[in-house]
Write a protein that holds these residues in place. Structure first.
Motif: not given
Length: 171
Positions: A100-113
């Protein structure tokens, strides 16, 4: 061992010029791909540009410094090229889904609530391109990341040979 007449020593100025030219070519190609071909870079693509900027700076410093200090710039440039190769390998592994990519920007944002407005405020201003989605140029079966890595290897080998010749000229 005396120098062979066919093997000429390489100056630190020539290697500094190589660094500036190689960095300018690499950044020029990605600028062309982004602005003319309309290819959106992912976060790892942006990471891969940083060593080329540093290499240009090291090249300028290597050209300006006296020869006895410029050698350090040459060797730092070789380390910078190794970093560029490593980033290309990292990105190619992400493209081929080896890791997996080490860059957090490469993953979809997770939003709760929250509500829709809160959710929209967490979205980036410019949509990110997934890091595991390679771009192919000119119908070649090799991604831009892999082409960039091969280019970095070629520049690395030329710089390594040049620095070896530079080292021989000192003796």
């Amino acid at each position: 061992m005396p120098l062979n007449r066919t093997t000429r020593p390489v100056s630190t100025t020539a290697l500094g010029g190589l660094y500036v030219l190689a960095g300018a070519v690499a950044l020029g190609v990605v600028w062309f791909a982004e602005h003319w071909l309309q290819l959106a870079p992912c976060e790892l693509c942006l990471w891969e540009r940083r060593p080329w900027w540093v290499l240009i700076g090291l090249g300028i410093i290597t050209i300006v410094l006296p020869k006895r200090y410029a050698r350090y710039g040459v060797f730092l440039g070789i380390l910078c090229l190794m970093t560029s190769i490593g980033l290309a390998v990292l990105h190619a592994g992400v493209e081929h889904k080896f890791w997996p990519s080490p860059a957090p920007e490469c993953r979809a944002p997770v939003f709760h609530g929250g509500n829709f407005r809160d959710w929209m405020s967490t979205m980036p201003a410019r949509p990110n391109k997934p890091c595991d989605s390679p771009d192919y140029l000119f119908g070649l079966p090799i991604s831009m990341t892999e082409l960039g890595g091969l280019y970095a290897i070629v520049v690395f080998v030329v710089a390594l040979v040049g620095s070896a010749r530079m080292g021989r000229s000192r003796r």
